[in-house]
Design a protein around this motif. Structure first.
Motif, PDB file in Angstrom:
ATOM      1  N   THR A  87      -7.247  18.183  60.509  1.00  0.00           N
ATOM      2  CA  THR A  87      -7.827  17.339  59.475  1.00  0.00           C
ATOM      3  C   THR A  87      -8.162  15.966  60.032  1.00  0.00           C
ATOM      4  N   LEU A  88      -9.062  15.272  59.345  1.00  0.00           N
ATOM      5  CA  LEU A  88      -9.407  13.918  59.754  1.00  0.00           C
ATOM      6  C   LEU A  88      -8.186  13.000  59.672  1.00  0.00           C
ATOM      7  N   THR A  89      -7.379  13.213  58.656  1.00  0.00           N
ATOM      8  CA  THR A  89      -6.148  12.431  58.537  1.00  0.00           C
ATOM      9  C   THR A  89      -5.232  12.685  59.724  1.00  0.00           C
ATOM     10  N   GLU A 231     -14.971  10.507  58.284  1.00  0.00           N
ATOM     11  CA  GLU A 231     -15.623  11.413  57.344  1.00  0.00           C
ATOM     12  C   GLU A 231     -17.113  11.143  57.268  1.00  0.00           C
TER      13      GLU A 231
END
Length: 236
Positions: A87-89, A231
């Motif tokens: 994930t981007l996180t 994002e």
């Protein structure tokens, strides 16, 4: 996420960045320690030492963070990260934790070297010491999050470093501007965002929940903004 974290940690010590950071941090910390000890003896003021360390962060934190994302953008390897099964996180947190591990580890070792001799030959205030350590660790997390966000905005490492320095200077010295401002509302805002105001509570050996929430929130906001930048690049 763990793979990215290991990759970042490996980068710090396969390039000069990690060694330069540790060398500068330890050298300046030792110089501060010797100066304060010679001036004040076994009654050396912890708050003075940690205040100087916070000022040192203006230089060393940008050194850690300026390449975190800007180097990826410059080399176009950020596209590999954006298509990786994470994930981007997770990407943002892995980079953040790698830089914070190096910062936190170096700081804890340096501050221990300052405390141990004083504890052996004097009577230092332990509450003041541990409160200040906690405050600097919280403050360091916020500063690294700021640096990562600024690094995500540009491909130029030097712009990322200068931008981070400018923001950190504002957060550290914002309350000092109040003497030149006549609008009470603006003065309150500057006092509220100044990290030194929040640090003061911990430097007295007091655990302040409002300051804890402030540091955690500041860290979270800039990490969130960094995720949003990633994002945007994913869909652009």
């Amino acid at each position: 996420m763990s793979a990215i974290y290991k990759r970042e940690m490996r980068y710090f010590f396969t390039s000069a960045v990690g060694y330069v950071f540790v060398a500068i941090f330890f050298a300046v910390s030792a110089a501060i320690f010797m100066t304060l000890t010679l001036q004040q003896g076994d009654k050396a003021d912890f708050s003075s030492y940690f205040s100087y360390i916070i000022i040192l962060c203006i230089v060393v934190v940008p050194l850690l963070t300026m390449k975190l994302v800007s180097e990826e953008r410059k080399m176009k390897t950020d596209q590999l990260l954006l298509t990786a099964p994470v994930t981007l996180t997770g990407i943002v947190m892995a980079k953040f934790l790698a830089a914070y591990t190096l910062f936190g580890g170096s700081f804890l070792v340096a501050s221990s070297f300052y405390y141990i001799p004083l504890a052996m030959y004097g009577s230092p205030d332990s509450a003041t010491y541990f409160g200040s350590v906690i405050a600097v660790l919280l403050l360091g997390a916020a500063f690294i999050a700021v640096g990562e966000f600024i690094s995500s905005l540009t491909e130029n490492q030097f712009l990322a470093a200068f931008g981070t320095i400018a923001v950190l200077v504002f957060f550290i010295f914002s309350s000092a501007i109040n003497s030149y401002i006549n609008v009470e509302f603006i003065r309150r805002i500057f006092s509220a965002v100044c990290v030194m105001t929040r640090y003061t509570y911990f430097s007295y050996g007091l655990f302040d929940w409002a300051s804890l929430v402030y540091f955690i929130s500041l860290t979270g906001v800039f990490l969130f903004l960094t995720v949003r930048v990633f994002e945007k690049r994913r869909w652009s």
